[in-house]
Design an enzyme around this catalytic site. Structure first.
Site, PDB file in Angstrom:
ATOM      1  N   ASP A   1       7.010   3.239   4.307  1.00 34.16           N
ATOM      2  CA  ASP A   1       6.955   2.607   2.994  1.00 34.16           C
ATOM      3  C   ASP A   1       6.707   3.658   1.906  1.00 34.16           C
ATOM      4  OD1 ASP A   1       6.799   0.057   1.466  1.00 34.16           O
ATOM      5  OD2 ASP A   1       4.749   0.708   1.072  1.00 34.16           O
TER       6      ASP A   1
ATOM      7  N   ASP B   1       6.354  -0.996  10.242  1.00 34.35           N
ATOM      8  CA  ASP B   1       6.181  -0.476   8.894  1.00 34.35           C
ATOM      9  C   ASP B   1       4.983   0.466   8.867  1.00 34.35           C
ATOM     10  OD1 ASP B   1       7.200  -0.810   6.075  1.00 34.35           O
ATOM     11  OD2 ASP B   1       7.788  -2.745   6.907  1.00 34.35           O
TER      12      ASP B   1
END
Length: 585
Positions: free
Chosen positions: A212, A105
């Site tokens: 993200d 991420d």
């Protein structure tokens, strides 16, 4: 039957099956009740044997865990309960040893308020890093009362500004107050982000990033008030002010330049962007900003924009329309798409889009698997999806929910209603319907007390679902007809017919509301596949499209198939049954 014929180059990140791991809830290796990196390593063979090619590891970086690791206090270190930097480097190596790729991420819209950058920025108004975040002086009303700089509401139901008594200014946070937004307008800040969050991990061998909130880095200049859509509220939904801003593509091109020397994949989280032309700016092969994005049209069904806990009705027609919305994109453009129904921010797909009743949930899980595995694009699975995990039960009390969004929502309802019992009960039902917590309960490995997630005498960080006794890996891994076995079979089929299912053109077939029916066409070989799926608890009839009622049609796989009986020849589907037919070119 007319269809577009854009030819895409084959590559590993288009064909690869992606499996998302949520570290806190996957596997505890050291008896503290929290999942960790050594626990992930211990299950790499299991993940590979499902048919997975790419592992996506949710945030595991150093963090105070205000938002389960999406509040990072050091991009270059690991959250201590999860392990060490050396553990993480070993995870990368061990994943590669098994022939799989690994992506992390990339959370760079904001940091934790405990990050050294923010601590410096907060220390004084003249600190060199002051402009790395959004600091604003207060406004004052006609009575001299201090007011926030604008009326923006954060994603977690609170105002998007927090007062700092030390420097007597507010700072902006689109999410929790512990997640201050970085000011991407500051070039020095951007260079630091690129070095610490991106290059640091590229040097250590990661194969890409799930990025993200990829469309929130650029805000509307001047941070003006959001339109007033709820006059009774002090804050307003402000997505239009901090999403898809004027410099967002400039920033993404800078990231693209950094990644250009590496064979990596990028998949952006792209909420609040329903317009296809706007999406194409991110994923067009010509722009090359991102390989693909995760669109939220399907998983947002039943949720009101700006307030996921406020229900909105939807039916199977809505589900079909949203799930297939981006399926023709690869055939019509140079852009790629994704296929998914679950992640760490969503409830379980069986509970949301089918039925988690014991009589139906196994069939429902296989039916959804059939649809997903035959659709065009890169396929993403979330941990537990492969065994048919379901939402927490209605009997759960609000105290069981740990997510910051869930906790804030319930507190807000209690305060607003002055603990009205009816309002509290409605809030509890809303949590059970769409809380993010449903994806975050411990992985169900076996039928023992703590589901094999951690030792039986350990208290897990979040309650294990009682249904783990019926839904777990140990019971399914060697069981013919189990949900896990079916996922293995259909993923193998997807790979065997990659030209048809991964890259093939998608053609929807209009039939009744509860029946999903579509063709996949392999432009290279002329092969065609018919997929039919019953989205309901009722028995349904379906019609073969022209040409598919011939002897050339073969049955490929089905949720209810029985080798001893030619039931697949009948044009009747049992509740939540799905079938795949093929005609070779």
């Amino acid at each position: 039957m007319p269809h577009a014929t854009f030819q895409h180059k084959t590559t590993w990140w288009k064909e690869g099956i992606v499996y998302q791991v949520y570290p806190a809830s996957f596997k505890d290796s050291n008896g503290d009740g929290i999942g960790d990196i050594p626990g992930i390593i211990s299950k790499l063979d299991y993940i590979r044997d499902i048919g997975v090619d790419i592992i996506w590891v949710s945030p595991h970086f150093k963090s105070p865990q205000v938002d389960m690791g999406y509040d990072i206090s050091d991009f270059e270190d690991i959250h201590e309960p999860y392990g060490t930097l050396e553990d993480c480097e070993r995870l990368i190596r061990e994943t590669h040893k098994r022939g799989m790729k690994i992506i992390f991420d990339l959370v760079i819209n904001h940091t934790s308020d405990q990050h050294s950058w923010f601590l410096e920025s907060r220390s004084s108004k003249d600190n060199p890093k002051r402009d790395w975040y959004f600091w604003r002086a207060p406004k004052f009303d006609e009575h001299g009362n201090r007011c926030r700089p604008n009326n923006w509401r954060s994603q977690f139901t609170k105002p998007a500004w927090t007062w700092d008594p030390l420097t007597e200014e507010y700072y902006l946070h689109v999410y929790a107050s512990g997640q201050p937004d970085l000011n991407w307008e500051n070039e020095e800040c951007r260079r630091a982000i690129y070095e610490s969050a991106i290059r640091f991990w590229l040097k250590r061998g990661v194969d890409g990033f799930r990025i993200d909130t990829v469309n929130k880095y650029s805000k509307v200049p001047g941070l003006p008030d959001a339109p007033i859509t709820e006059p009774q509220e002090a804050t307003q939904v402000a997505v239009c002010r901090y999403t898809n801003g004027p410099r967002i593509h400039e920033y993404l091109k800078e990231i693209k330049d950094i990644l250009s020397g590496f064979d990596v994949m990028t998949v952006g989280e792209l909420p609040n962007t329903p317009d296809s032309n706007e999406v194409l700016q991110y994923i067009s092969a010509r722009s090359g900003e991102l390989n693909m994005v995760l669109n939220f049209d399907t998983v947002n069904l039943g949720q009101t924009p700006g307030n996921r806990f406020l229900p909105q009705p939807f039916d199977n027609l809505d589900f079909k329309n949203q799930l297939t919305k981006w399926q023709t994109l690869p055939a019509e453009t140079d852009a790629w798409t994704t296929v998914f129904l679950e992640n760490h921010d969503q409830g379980r797909s069986i509970s949301r889009f089918a039925s988690d009743l014991p009589a139906y949930r196994q069939s429902a899980a296989k039916m959804l698997a059939t649809i997903l595995a035959t659709m065009t694009g890169t396929l993403f699975l979330y941990q537990g999806q492969e065994i048919g995990m379901v939402n927490a039960p209605e009997s759960w009390s609000p105290d069981e929910y740990k997510c910051v969004r869930s906790v804030n929502y319930f507190r807000d309802i209690c305060a607003r209603s002055r603990n009205n019992s009816g309002s509290i009960e409605q809030a509890r039902r809303n949590l059970q319907r769409v809380a993010r917590d449903h994806a975050r309960v411990p992985m169900q490995w076996d039928a023992t007390h703590n589901a094999g997630f951690c030792d039986e005498d350990v208290q897990p960080w979040m309650s294990v679902l009682d249904v783990h006794r019926e839904i777990n890996v140990a019971d399914q891994i060697n069981t013919k007809g189990s949900v896990l076995s079916y996922w293995r079979s259909i993923l193998a089929l997807r790979k065997n017919y990659a030209s048809l299912f991964v890259y093939g053109s998608f053609v929807a077939i209009e039939q009744e509301r509860n029946l999903m029916s579509f063709l996949k066409i392999d432009e290279r070989t002329g092969a065609k596949s018919l997929i039919v799926a019953n989205l309901s608890r009722e028995t349904l009839q379906f019609t073969h499209p022209d040409g598919f009622a011939s002897e050339e049609t073969q049955f490929l796989i089905g949720t209810h198939s029985n080798d001893a009986e030619p039931e697949w020849q009948q044009q009747v589907l049992a509740p939540f049954e799905a079938r795949v037919y093929i005609q070779q070119g």
